[in-house]
Design a protein around this motif. Structure first.
Motif, PDB file in Angstrom:
ATOM      1  N   GLY A 181      -8.310  -9.952   6.368  1.00  8.01           N
ATOM      2  CA  GLY A 181      -9.130  -9.357   5.322  1.00  8.01           C
ATOM      3  C   GLY A 181      -8.491  -8.135   4.685  1.00  8.01           C
ATOM      4  N   GLN A 182      -7.286  -7.782   5.124  1.00  5.22           N
ATOM      5  CA  GLN A 182      -6.609  -6.605   4.573  1.00  5.22           C
ATOM      6  C   GLN A 182      -6.238  -6.820   3.106  1.00  5.22           C
ATOM      7  N   LEU A 183      -6.338  -5.744   2.328  1.00  3.21           N
ATOM      8  CA  LEU A 183      -5.864  -5.728   0.946  1.00  3.21           C
ATOM      9  C   LEU A 183      -4.459  -5.147   0.954  1.00  3.21           C
ATOM     10  N   VAL A 184      -3.473  -5.948   0.581  1.00  3.44           N
ATOM     11  CA  VAL A 184      -2.087  -5.496   0.532  1.00  3.44           C
ATOM     12  C   VAL A 184      -1.773  -5.164  -0.921  1.00  3.44           C
ATOM     13  N   SER A 185      -1.483  -3.908  -1.188  1.00  3.34           N
ATOM     14  CA  SER A 185      -1.324  -3.423  -2.548  1.00  3.34           C
ATOM     15  C   SER A 185      -0.067  -2.565  -2.623  1.00  3.34           C
ATOM     16  N   CYS A 186       0.092  -1.841  -3.726  1.00  5.74           N
ATOM     17  CA  CYS A 186       1.226  -0.932  -3.847  1.00  5.74           C
ATOM     18  C   CYS A 186       0.905   0.131  -4.881  1.00  5.74           C
ATOM     19  N   THR A 187       1.620   1.226  -4.802  1.00  3.77           N
ATOM     20  CA  THR A 187       1.566   2.254  -5.828  1.00  3.77           C
ATOM     21  C   THR A 187       2.963   2.536  -6.347  1.00  3.77           C
ATOM     22  N   GLN A 188       3.016   2.895  -7.637  1.00  2.00           N
ATOM     23  CA  GLN A 188       4.206   3.456  -8.240  1.00  2.00           C
ATOM     24  C   GLN A 188       3.776   4.725  -8.972  1.00  2.00           C
ATOM     25  N   ARG A 189       4.730   5.464  -9.473  1.00  8.93           N
ATOM     26  CA  ARG A 189       4.423   6.697 -10.184  1.00  8.93           C
ATOM     27  C   ARG A 189       5.297   6.784 -11.431  1.00  8.93           C
ATOM     28  N   TRP A 190       4.761   7.413 -12.480  1.00 14.79           N
ATOM     29  CA  TRP A 190       5.549   7.604 -13.692  1.00 14.79           C
ATOM     30  C   TRP A 190       6.686   8.587 -13.454  1.00 14.79           C
ATOM     31  N   ASP A 191       6.542   9.479 -12.440  1.00 11.76           N
ATOM     32  CA  ASP A 191       7.545  10.521 -12.214  1.00 11.76           C
ATOM     33  C   ASP A 191       8.480  10.216 -11.044  1.00 11.76           C
ATOM     34  N   SER A 192       8.507   8.963 -10.587  1.00 11.20           N
ATOM     35  CA  SER A 192       9.367   8.601  -9.458  1.00 11.20           C
ATOM     36  C   SER A 192       9.845   7.162  -9.616  1.00 11.20           C
ATOM     37  N   PRO A 193      11.058   6.845  -9.165  1.00 15.73           N
ATOM     38  CA  PRO A 193      11.531   5.457  -9.214  1.00 15.73           C
ATOM     39  C   PRO A 193      11.046   4.621  -8.041  1.00 15.73           C
ATOM     40  N   ASN A 194      10.407   5.243  -7.055  1.00 16.65           N
ATOM     41  CA  ASN A 194      10.115   4.566  -5.794  1.00 16.65           C
ATOM     42  C   ASN A 194       8.845   3.717  -5.849  1.00 16.65           C
ATOM     43  N   TYR A 195       8.642   2.992  -4.770  1.00 14.86           N
ATOM     44  CA  TYR A 195       7.577   1.999  -4.647  1.00 14.86           C
ATOM     45  C   TYR A 195       6.969   2.170  -3.260  1.00 14.86           C
ATOM     46  N   TRP A 196       5.653   2.098  -3.191  1.00 20.98           N
ATOM     47  CA  TRP A 196       4.990   2.281  -1.898  1.00 20.98           C
ATOM     48  C   TRP A 196       4.023   1.135  -1.661  1.00 20.98           C
ATOM     49  N   VAL A 197       4.241   0.352  -0.605  1.00 12.44           N
ATOM     50  CA  VAL A 197       3.259  -0.640  -0.188  1.00 12.44           C
ATOM     51  C   VAL A 197       2.073   0.119   0.411  1.00 12.44           C
ATOM     52  N   GLN A 198       0.863  -0.253  -0.028  1.00 17.32           N
ATOM     53  CA  GLN A 198      -0.362   0.378   0.477  1.00 17.32           C
ATOM     54  C   GLN A 198      -1.238  -0.709   1.087  1.00 17.32           C
ATOM     55  N   ILE A 199      -1.673  -0.498   2.327  1.00 14.96           N
ATOM     56  CA  ILE A 199      -2.481  -1.488   3.024  1.00 14.96           C
ATOM     57  C   ILE A 199      -3.850  -0.891   3.342  1.00 14.96           C
ATOM     58  N   PHE A 200      -4.900  -1.619   2.964  1.00 18.77           N
ATOM     59  CA  PHE A 200      -6.280  -1.218   3.206  1.00 18.77           C
ATOM     60  C   PHE A 200      -6.943  -2.260   4.095  1.00 18.77           C
ATOM     61  N   ASP A 201      -7.830  -1.822   4.995  1.00 20.31           N
ATOM     62  CA  ASP A 201      -8.480  -2.781   5.878  1.00 20.31           C
ATOM     63  C   ASP A 201      -9.568  -3.549   5.121  1.00 20.31           C
ATOM     64  N   ALA A 202     -10.256  -4.454   5.823  1.00 19.37           N
ATOM     65  CA  ALA A 202     -11.215  -5.343   5.170  1.00 19.37           C
ATOM     66  C   ALA A 202     -12.381  -4.586   4.535  1.00 19.37           C
ATOM     67  N   ARG A 203     -12.625  -3.368   4.992  1.00 18.63           N
ATOM     68  CA  ARG A 203     -13.705  -2.548   4.412  1.00 18.63           C
ATOM     69  C   ARG A 203     -13.206  -1.671   3.276  1.00 18.63           C
ATOM     70  N   GLY A 204     -11.883  -1.701   3.002  1.00 19.65           N
ATOM     71  CA  GLY A 204     -11.317  -0.906   1.935  1.00 19.65           C
ATOM     72  C   GLY A 204     -10.840   0.461   2.371  1.00 19.65           C
ATOM     73  N   LYS A 205     -10.736   0.678   3.677  1.00 15.49           N
ATOM     74  CA  LYS A 205     -10.228   1.959   4.181  1.00 15.49           C
ATOM     75  C   LYS A 205      -8.707   1.913   4.269  1.00 15.49           C
ATOM     76  N   HIS A 206      -8.050   2.978   3.793  1.00 19.35           N
ATOM     77  CA  HIS A 206      -6.591   2.996   3.804  1.00 19.35           C
ATOM     78  C   HIS A 206      -6.060   3.004   5.228  1.00 19.35           C
ATOM     79  N   MET A 207      -5.056   2.139   5.490  1.00 23.73           N
ATOM     80  CA  MET A 207      -4.485   2.008   6.826  1.00 23.73           C
ATOM     81  C   MET A 207      -3.054   2.523   6.913  1.00 23.73           C
ATOM     82  N   GLN A 208      -2.233   2.181   5.904  1.00 25.53           N
ATOM     83  CA  GLN A 208      -0.792   2.393   6.067  1.00 25.53           C
ATOM     84  C   GLN A 208      -0.094   2.467   4.723  1.00 25.53           C
TER      85      GLN A 208
END
Length: 468
Positions: A181-208
């Motif tokens: 049930g985890q939501l596997v997502s990502c963030t990027q930023r206009w001021d950075s070239p990097n990429y961050w995988v963001q994982i939220f649990d089934a209730r939408g709480k940020h995990m990692q």
């Protein structure tokens, strides 16, 4: 508004200016609505409210959600603009203030002094709408999502309890793991070239958070999960905010760099696996899974970046084909084959099989040539067991949107579900068309005819158990 200069604001790409509500008595239903469905089909899309300064490809335009709610064999329809701060500011001044992503405009000081939105980059909230952790969210990959109520009224920006920081841009294409049930997502930023995988649990709480470093900020629109990996395509496609502010073409395509495919361990442990191949671009994955130690990725292939600042180049109409790619982590070998020669986009699967082995993919498809602005007059079913592609044509001049697989709550079989999409047919008007996933040549199970027009849009989803 005078939209005559913009091909992608003509025909059924043109916006609508009304928010509407129709109950069962105001909707004409052809066929039989599956009585065991409880939930809502919702689709987001670009719907400009004021005269655009620039519009080559429908990346711009204020977000509008169109929804059909199902309960006890009855249906209701409604549509609403997402009330972003940019749209509210333009409403306050009753004029265009913010430019397109391809040609930004400086925000007038008088607008800022009056408390208007100061950012020149419009949060359009126009790309996707999802329901996860009992939160309904309108998504755009350049900023925060917007939280909505079930009736589509806007609550406001949503930061996942502070997990998103100012400047973070959350993808509009997360994936939900059917096992956890985890939501596997990502963030990027206009001021950075990097990429961050963001994982939220089934209730939408940020995990990692899993960081991935790049030397340049690429245009990474989608991601795909398998049991153990998050897979992304790092194509040689780049966007420059500085060029956009100067009125120059901000979109860059550098094919000599090739495309890198990166497999990121979902555990956050171990090294990323990097594959290299010739340059290609892709907006969307269909699905992916692991088999015999290899990664199998099904996606819609495009030869090069399909948008630019200039009008009339035709790059946005270039061929899009369903491909199957096999990645061997042991050898770093990439094998890529065209699965079908059908022009297609907006690929989807039974979400219960996301990241798992599966049989059917679905996509908006076309069996005809188009003029100034391309479209899709068919819904395609891609059978990865038999190799067969089957098209259901909605009409030669029809426009069909993203097909969403809706599972049959009484069956685990792919073929027992339904495939839904909005269709505009000049002879019939607008409808939500429901096809049987298993009987694709049998025609619609039902059509919910909607008074007025539902413009072409972007991404849709089935919101299980969400009702008014």
């Amino acid at each position: 508004m005078d939209l005559s200069a913009f091909p992608y604001l003509q025909g059924n790409y043109a916006p609508v200016d009304e928010e509407r509500d129709f109950d069962q008595s105001q909707l004409r239903v052809e066929g039989v609505v599956p009585p065991n469905l409880l939930g809502a089909y919702m689709r987001d899309g670009a719907n400009v409210a004021y005269q655009p300064n620039h519009y080559v490809y429908p990346l711009d335009g204020d977000g509008m959600i169109h929804a059909v709610y199902f309960k006890d064999g009855q249906v209701q329809y409604k549509n609403r603009w997402v009330q972003t701060s940019h749209l509210q500011t333009e409403r306050k001044f009753n004029r265009t203030i913010y430019g397109s992503v391809g040609k930004l405009l400086p925000v007038p000081q008088e607008v800022i002094d009056a408390g208007g939105e100061p950012s020149p980059i419009r949060n359009t909230a126009n790309t996707n709408v999802i329901y996860h952790g009992e939160k309904l969210l309108a998504m755009w990959e350049g900023g925060f999502p917007h939280l909505l109520n079930p009736d589509l009224s806007t609550v406001g920006l949503y930061d996942y309890g502070g997990a998103l920081k100012p400047g973070d841009a959350l993808t509009a294409h997360p994936k939900v793991c059917p096992t956890t049930g985890q939501l596997v997502s990502c963030t990027q930023r206009w001021d950075s070239p990097n990429y961050w995988v963001q994982i939220f649990d089934a209730r939408g709480k940020h995990m990692q958070t899993i960081p991935v470093e790049f030397t340049r900020k690429g245009i990474i629109h989608d991601l795909q999960i398998t049991d153990n990996y998050v897979v992304i395509f790092y194509a040689p496609s780049f966007h420059s905010v500085e060029k956009a502010m100067k009125g120059e073409n901000p979109f860059m395509w550098e094919p000599e760099l090739g495309t890198r495919i990166i497999a990121i361990p979902r555990s956050g442990k171990g090294d990323n696996i990097v594959f290299e191949t010739d340059a290609f671009f892709s907006w969307h994955y269909c699905n992916g899974f692991e088999r015999d130690g290899k990664l199998v990725i099904d996606y819609v292939w495009i030869n090069s970046i399909p948008f630019t600042q200039d009008q009339g180049t035709g790059v946005e109409k270039q061929p899009r084909r369903m491909h199957r790619m096999t990645l061997d982590p042991a050898t770093r070998r990439v094998s890529d084959e065209e699965f079908s020669d059908v022009f297609c986009e907006f690929s989807r699967v039974d979400e219960r099989r996301m990241g798992k082995t599966y049989r059917y993919g679905f996509a908006a498809s076309s069996n005809r040539d188009w003029g100034d602005a391309h479209g899709y007059n068919c819904t395609g079913r891609f059978d990865f067991e038999t190799g067969e592609t089957t098209l259901w044509e909605h009409g030669t001049d029809a426009n069909a949107g993203e097909p969403v697989y809706v599972p049959n709550p009484d069956s685990d079989r792919e073929e027992d579900g339904w495939v839904m999409c909005f269709v505009h047919n000049p002879e019939e008007g607008a409808s939500l068309t429901v096809l049987s996933a298993g009987d694709f040549t049998g025609g619609p199970v039902c059509k919910v005819h909607i008074p007025g027009r539902v413009p072409n849009g972007f991404h849709a989803n089935w919101m299980q158990h969400l009702t008014l």
